[in-house]
Scaffold this active site. Structure first.
Site, PDB file in Angstrom:
ATOM      1  N   ARG A   1      -9.017  -0.412   3.925  1.00  0.00           N
ATOM      2  CA  ARG A   1      -8.272   0.604   3.478  1.00  0.00           C
ATOM      3  C   ARG A   1      -6.422   0.159   2.783  1.00  0.00           C
ATOM      4  NH1 ARG A   1      -7.910   6.032   6.468  1.00  0.00           N
ATOM      5  NH2 ARG A   1      -5.941   6.248   4.848  1.00  0.00           N
TER       6      ARG A   1
ATOM      7  N   ARG B   1       0.197  14.985  12.676  1.00  0.00           N
ATOM      8  CA  ARG B   1       0.938  14.477  11.329  1.00  0.00           C
ATOM      9  C   ARG B   1       0.874  15.924  10.433  1.00  0.00           C
ATOM     10  NH1 ARG B   1      -1.421   8.930   9.249  1.00  0.00           N
ATOM     11  NH2 ARG B   1       0.450   8.871   7.912  1.00  0.00           N
TER      12      ARG B   1
ATOM     13  N   LYS C   1       0.779  -1.166  -0.016  1.00  0.00           N
ATOM     14  CA  LYS C   1      -0.095  -0.118  -0.008  1.00  0.00           C
ATOM     15  C   LYS C   1       0.852   1.414   0.023  1.00  0.00           C
ATOM     16  CE  LYS C   1      -2.003   1.836   3.987  1.00  0.00           C
ATOM     17  NZ  LYS C   1      -1.595   3.108   4.167  1.00  0.00           N
ATOM     18  N   ASN C   2       1.808   1.451   0.883  1.00  0.00           N
ATOM     19  CA  ASN C   2       2.480   2.531   1.104  1.00  0.00           C
ATOM     20  C   ASN C   2       3.391   2.712   0.009  1.00  0.00           C
ATOM     21  OD1 ASN C   2       0.901   3.580   3.260  1.00  0.00           O
ATOM     22  ND2 ASN C   2       2.195   2.729   4.768  1.00  0.00           N
TER      23      ASN C   2
ATOM     24  N   ASP D   1       4.203   0.593  11.949  1.00  0.00           N
ATOM     25  CA  ASP D   1       2.864   0.421  11.480  1.00  0.00           C
ATOM     26  C   ASP D   1       2.690  -1.314  12.062  1.00  0.00           C
ATOM     27  OD1 ASP D   1       2.310   2.657  10.013  1.00  0.00           O
ATOM     28  OD2 ASP D   1       3.029   1.860   8.211  1.00  0.00           O
TER      29      ASP D   1
ATOM     30  N   CYS E   1      -5.422  13.407  12.558  1.00  0.00           N
ATOM     31  CA  CYS E   1      -5.321  12.078  12.418  1.00  0.00           C
ATOM     32  C   CYS E   1      -5.338  11.318  13.713  1.00  0.00           C
ATOM     33  CB  CYS E   1      -3.991  11.796  11.654  1.00  0.00           C
ATOM     34  SG  CYS E   1      -3.710  10.070  11.207  1.00  0.00           S
TER      35      CYS E   1
HETATM   36  N1  EPU Z   1       6.359  14.891  10.346  1.00  0.00           N
HETATM   37  C1  EPU Z   1       6.330  16.322  10.780  1.00  0.00           C
HETATM   38  N2  EPU Z   1       6.187  17.017   9.510  1.00  0.00           N
HETATM   39  C2  EPU Z   1       5.857  16.923   8.438  1.00  0.00           C
HETATM   40  C3  EPU Z   1       6.014  15.323   8.111  1.00  0.00           C
HETATM   41  C4  EPU Z   1       6.154  14.476   9.374  1.00  0.00           C
HETATM   42  O1  EPU Z   1       6.486  16.656  11.785  1.00  0.00           O
HETATM   43  O2  EPU Z   1       5.818  17.407   7.527  1.00  0.00           O
HETATM   44  C5  EPU Z   1       6.584  13.964  11.742  1.00  0.00           C
HETATM   45  C6  EPU Z   1       5.012  13.008  11.823  1.00  0.00           C
HETATM   46  O3  EPU Z   1       4.325  13.754  12.551  1.00  0.00           O
HETATM   47  C7  EPU Z   1       5.617  11.815  12.429  1.00  0.00           C
HETATM   48  C8  EPU Z   1       7.015  11.763  11.759  1.00  0.00           C
HETATM   49  O4  EPU Z   1       7.437  13.007  11.205  1.00  0.00           O
HETATM   50  O5  EPU Z   1       5.982  12.042  13.928  1.00  0.00           O
HETATM   51  C9  EPU Z   1       7.104  10.592  10.771  1.00  0.00           C
HETATM   52  O6  EPU Z   1       6.147  10.825   9.762  1.00  0.00           O
HETATM   53  P1  EPU Z   1       6.240  10.505   8.222  1.00  0.00           P
HETATM   54  O7  EPU Z   1       6.096  11.432   7.324  1.00  0.00           O
HETATM   55  O8  EPU Z   1       7.379   9.342   8.124  1.00  0.00           O
HETATM   56  O9  EPU Z   1       4.886   9.559   8.002  1.00  0.00           O
HETATM   57  P2  EPU Z   1       3.819   9.703   6.624  1.00  0.00           P
HETATM   58  O10 EPU Z   1       4.593   9.878   5.421  1.00  0.00           O
HETATM   59  O11 EPU Z   1       2.926  10.685   7.027  1.00  0.00           O
HETATM   60  C10 EPU Z   1       3.930   7.029   6.490  1.00  0.00           C
HETATM   61  C11 EPU Z   1       2.952   5.969   6.226  1.00  0.00           C
HETATM   62  C12 EPU Z   1       2.428   5.623   7.433  1.00  0.00           C
HETATM   63  C13 EPU Z   1       3.609   5.225   8.512  1.00  0.00           C
HETATM   64  C14 EPU Z   1       4.843   6.327   8.505  1.00  0.00           C
HETATM   65  C15 EPU Z   1       6.007   6.047   9.236  1.00  0.00           C
HETATM   66  C16 EPU Z   1       2.165   6.101   3.799  1.00  0.00           C
HETATM   67  C17 EPU Z   1       1.051   6.657   3.077  1.00  0.00           C
HETATM   68  N3  EPU Z   1       1.884   6.365   5.231  1.00  0.00           N
HETATM   69  O12 EPU Z   1       3.337   8.285   6.587  1.00  0.00           O
HETATM   70  O13 EPU Z   1       1.769   4.502   7.116  1.00  0.00           O
HETATM   71  O14 EPU Z   1       3.196   4.945   9.581  1.00  0.00           O
HETATM   72  O15 EPU Z   1       4.948   6.531   7.037  1.00  0.00           O
HETATM   73  O16 EPU Z   1       6.430   4.970   8.610  1.00  0.00           O
HETATM   74  O17 EPU Z   1       2.910   5.914   3.571  1.00  0.00           O
HETATM   75  C18 EPU Z   1      -0.199   3.017   7.753  1.00  0.00           C
HETATM   76  O18 EPU Z   1       0.029   2.488   6.625  1.00  0.00           O
HETATM   77  O19 EPU Z   1      -1.079   2.731   8.473  1.00  0.00           O
HETATM   78  C19 EPU Z   1       0.414   4.343   8.020  1.00  0.00           C
HETATM   79  C20 EPU Z   1      -0.032   5.195   9.026  1.00  0.00           C
END
Ligand code: EPU
Length: 432
Positions: free
Chosen positions: A399, A122, A22-23, A307, A117
């Protein structure tokens, strides 16, 4: 499925094939917006989040159709809008991935800010800071990020090493591929899903050095060309089934995977007492007793995946002894614990950590999933609990997991998916 009804107690036995990630797939679909030509993606899972991203591409004017051989063909030559609909971004945060390609290729992006969220704070500030560093003029007004740039210009982007971001790494890499000059991204994420997207971009003609490392050097090119690409398999789905095998004291073989992507998970399962045999593309797990307690801390790849933290929490809730799980990525990812308590678990959540005092057995109960991974974890709890567990909020699980009911049944689980009991009550969407 609105709900899942599980009768616990059957050891899982047999083989399960894992679907595409998915991701990993979401960034691939967004990357197709950058490409001058057709991109055909294989191994894309049939799940709601992918459907949402396909709707997003179509809303922007791109063509996205599944071919007879199962490949998803995307042609973005017909894109005629730079406005991402709020309804789609609200449903899934991954929709924000269209911002980078729209800015880089079409010079403008109007993408609603994803908002709150259930798994924790996030924000998308790292994405926006990066777009600005690449020379975009960005305004955030009325809940929408509005970016403009005649052409993005390469620069040095230093990301916070204490908070690596998968999403920002993907979005900024996508944006930088078509920028003028060279972009260096420091402290980039190197999750397999991020790397797969970078490999696809390279196959389309992007010039990226340091793929798979935390320092990316991206020399912008004028255009990308079409290609065919096979998405990596879903390590979270694989990990979920492995933990299900461990919880039910089963014997399961998980196929179509890259075992290396699950190194930390198999390491933990071995520490918990499971017997693990790793093949080229498969992992076999055997377990014949109560798991041992193991402490674990989530961390960016190659660390333990957040995850899989909820599923791991279920394993520790029935372990022999006391274990501590530290969650370092999302501040509200212990939401599922309250539901586990209702099934007889003994868990105390502190700031950023939870202490699991293992009990010999959970008991079935009606429980509510609050996000994709919490839902999967509660299904696993039901598989090892005594009696019947009914997990509501099942649409959230759909999802991210392709046919979880069918796959679990194929290895002996007693699980059925049910439609909504009360048509008046629908599950709120979470923005995971
Ligand atoms: N963060 C910030 N600012 C930003 C971006 C991130 O502060 O602009 C913080 C977040 O709040 C968090 C940390 O950085 O504390 C890491 O967040 P990240 O950006 O890595 O997460 P994401 O890209 O929003 C993806 C996956 C998540 C998975 C995380 C961590 C997708 C669509 N989602 O989220 O997957 O948990 O990386 O590995 O790829 C799931 O599949 O259930 C899911 C939540």
């Amino acid at each position: 499925m609105a709900r899942f009804r599980i009768t616990g107690g059957t050891p899982l036995s047999g083989s399960v094939e894992v679907s595409g990630s998915k991701n990993g797939s979401l960034p691939l679909l967004a990357a197709a917006l950058l490409v001058d030509g057709e991109v055909v993606l294989h191994n894309i899972p049939s799940i709601r989040d992918i459907n949402t991203m396909i709707q997003m591409l179509r809303a922007l004017g791109a063509k996205a159709e599944f071919r007879q051989d199962g490949g998803l063909a995307i042609d973005s030559s017909t894109v005629d809008s730079v406005k991402a609909p709020y309804d789609l971004v609200r449903r899934m945060r991954g929709s924000f991935y269209v911002a980078g390609p729209l800015l880089a290729r079409f010079g403008e992006a109007q993408v609603p800010l994803p908002g709150g969220c259930v798994i924790g704070s996030r924000p998308v500030d790292f994405h926006i800071r990066g777009f600005k560093a690449l020379g975009a003029q960005v305004e955030e007004k009325y809940g929408v990020m509005h970016g403009r740039a005649e052409r993005l210009v390469g620069t040095r982007i230093y990301m916070d090493p204490r908070l690596r971001s998968v999403g920002a790494t993907v979005n900024l890499t996508l944006a930088a591929t078509l920028a003028e000059g060279t972009t260096v991204i420091e402290n980039a994420s190197r999750e397999p899903e991020v790397v797969d997207c970078q490999n696809l971009l390279a196959a389309c003609g992007a010039d990226i050095e340091g793929i798979g490392t935390t320092t990316l050097t991206i020399h912008g090119v004028d255009r990308l060309h079409g290609t065919e690409w096979t998405a990596i398999s879903d390590r979270m789905e694989a990990g979920t089934f492995l933990i299900a095998g461990a919880l039910t004291r089963g014997d399961v073989t998980i196929g179509s995977i890259v075992p290396e992507h699950l190194h930390m998970v198999t390491e933990l399962l071995e520490q918990a007492g499971c017997e693990i045999d790793t093949g080229d593309r498969s992992i076999r797990l055997r377990m014949d007793r109560r798991p041992d307690a193991v402490d674990v801390m989530t961390a960016p790849y190659p660390g333990y995946p957040t995850d899989l933290q909820p599923a791991t929490g279920v394993l520790m809730s029935v372990a022999n002894g006391v274990s501590v799980i530290e969650e370092t990525i999302f501040d509200a990812r212990f939401n599922y614990v309250d539901e586990l308590l209702r099934m007889g678990a003994d868990v105390r959540v502190m700031e950023g950590a939870a202490i699991f005092k293992g009990v010999p057995q959970l008991s079935g109960a009606p429980v509510l999933a609050t996000d994709i991974r919490a839902g999967a974890a509660l299904i696993l709890a039901g598989l090892c609990a005594e009696g019947v567990t009914e997990v509501s909020g099942g649409a959230l699980v759909d999802r991210g997991y392709e046919d979880i009911t069918g796959k679990l049944r194929s290895v002996g689980a007693e699980i059925e998916g049910l439609p909504e009991a009360d048509p008046e009550s629908s599950d709120d969407e979470c923005l995971a």
